[in-house]
Design an enzyme around this catalytic site. Structure first.
Site, PDB file in Angstrom:
ATOM      1  N   GLY A  35       0.818  -1.210   0.000  1.00 24.83           N
ATOM      2  CA  GLY A  35       0.000   0.000   0.000  1.00 24.83           C
ATOM      3  C   GLY A  35       0.850   1.256   0.000  1.00 24.83           C
ATOM      4  O   GLY A  35       2.065   1.211   0.199  1.00 24.83           O
ATOM      5  N   ASP A 111       1.419  -7.233   8.709  1.00 28.58           N
ATOM      6  CA  ASP A 111      -0.039  -7.376   8.799  1.00 28.58           C
ATOM      7  C   ASP A 111      -0.614  -8.157   7.618  1.00 28.58           C
ATOM      8  O   ASP A 111      -0.005  -9.133   7.201  1.00 28.58           O
ATOM      9  CB  ASP A 111      -0.688  -5.997   8.967  1.00 28.58           C
ATOM     10  CG  ASP A 111      -0.491  -5.090   7.760  1.00 28.58           C
ATOM     11  OD1 ASP A 111       0.468  -5.289   6.997  1.00 28.58           O
ATOM     12  OD2 ASP A 111      -1.312  -4.153   7.592  1.00 28.58           O
TER      13      ASP A 111
END
Length: 320
Positions: A35, A111
């Site tokens: 991201g 994550d």
């Protein structure tokens, strides 16, 4: 990207004419490098809540997808890129694949379900990859268990054509095609896994229950490889190291949804803390490579500090 992929996946899942999903990178350099962390670091609470919530909901959708899902993880595959591939049924690596979960270096944690897939890799390999951000390349991505198959890059187009030519294929049909290509792959065949000679030691060092003990294990070993890893770990955010070790330890016995719920709590605590923004500043924005972590050492990251990262968010917890 997340907002484009998720609704399309849901549509295809319900569509009786769709039998197979293939996800690949646009271009040859990367599958997906993750991201836009800089934008997230600059964002307000509303943005960071929405970003992680939607990303993790997509990760879960891929993990529970009812139709065959093939990710062609050619090129750089890190962070968020791992999240949109590793939970799918099939992951195909090539000689140009580059995998890493480097989050502890920017005050975050591995994550996108890292707490689920990393502790399930052989021995303590996942713990090592999570805490050091060690990079795996090419066939090693397959050997480590991140990819399910390895195919030479030049054959990727043919593989895709053969998969698309299958008529209403089952997972078994797809597995057969992938296996055929995998067996024929020649690049780096017979090359030993880059960590093979160190695996017994990695399993021993990273079996410790605390980050402090892992560091002591590396220090006591004193080999050049151990000292190299020690140097790397000592640069990481002390808070990130401690929450990551607990994330993987707890994640080893949780479902993917339970892990993502836990990781959403961690993500919001990291956004409220200091280390994430400082890590992004030092490594990605100003690039001085010298983050000032707070707390600056492991001793100050007490059990109470770590517990706060794992606390329920009540009505703000992630829901699927």
């Amino acid at each position: 990207m997340i907002r484009q992929i998720y609704p399309q996946l849901k549509k295809w899942e319900q569509d009786s004419e769709t039998f197979l999903i293939i996800i690949k990178g646009a271009g040859e350099k990367a599958f997906c490098a993750g991201g836009d962390i800089v934008e997230v670091a600059k964002g307000n609470q509303k943005l960071t809540q929405a970003f992680f919530r939607e990303e993790y909901i997509l990760n879960n959708a891929i993990g529970s997808f009812r139709k065959p899902f093939v990710a062609l993880i050619h090129g750089i595959t890190m962070g968020g890129g791992v999240g949109v591939s590793v939970h799918g049924h099939f992951r195909v690596a090539t000689e140009k694949s580059l995998f890493a979960m480097p989050e502890t270096a920017i005050g975050l944690f591995p994550d996108v379900g890292g707490g689920y897939f990393l502790p399930r890799l052989q021995g303590k390999l996942g713990y090592f990859l999570a805490l050091t951000g060690f990079r795996l390349k090419g066939r090693d991505v397959y050997t480590a268990g991140i990819a399910t198959h390895f195919v030479d890059f030049e054959k990727l187009g043919m593989l895709e054509d053969d998969l698309l030519a299958l008529k209403s294929p089952s997972k078994e049909n797809i597995a057969d095609v992938l296996e055929t290509y995998h067996k024929k792959s020649k690049v780096d065949q017979g090359k030993p896994f880059i960590l093979e000679e160190h695996m017994d030691k990695i399993n021993s060092w990273f079996s410790a229950n605390t980050v402090e003990q892992i560091i002591e294990n590396l220090r006591q070993d004193g080999s050049s490889f151990a000292l190299e890893q020690l140097k790397v770990i000592n640069k990481m955010s002390p808070t990130s190291l401690k929450i990551t070790l607990r994330q993987l330890t707890e994640g080893s016995s949780k479902t993917l949804q339970e892990v993502l719920t836990m990781e959403y709590r961690l993500s919001q605590a990291c956004m409220a803390g200091q280390d994430f923004r400082e890590g992004v500043r030092a490594l990605l924005i100003e690039k001085d490579q010298s983050p000032k972590w707070k707390p600056a050492n492991l001793k100050e990251v007490t059990g109470e500090v770590v517990n706060n990262y794992f606390k329920s968010l009540g009505s703000n917890d992630l829901k699927f």
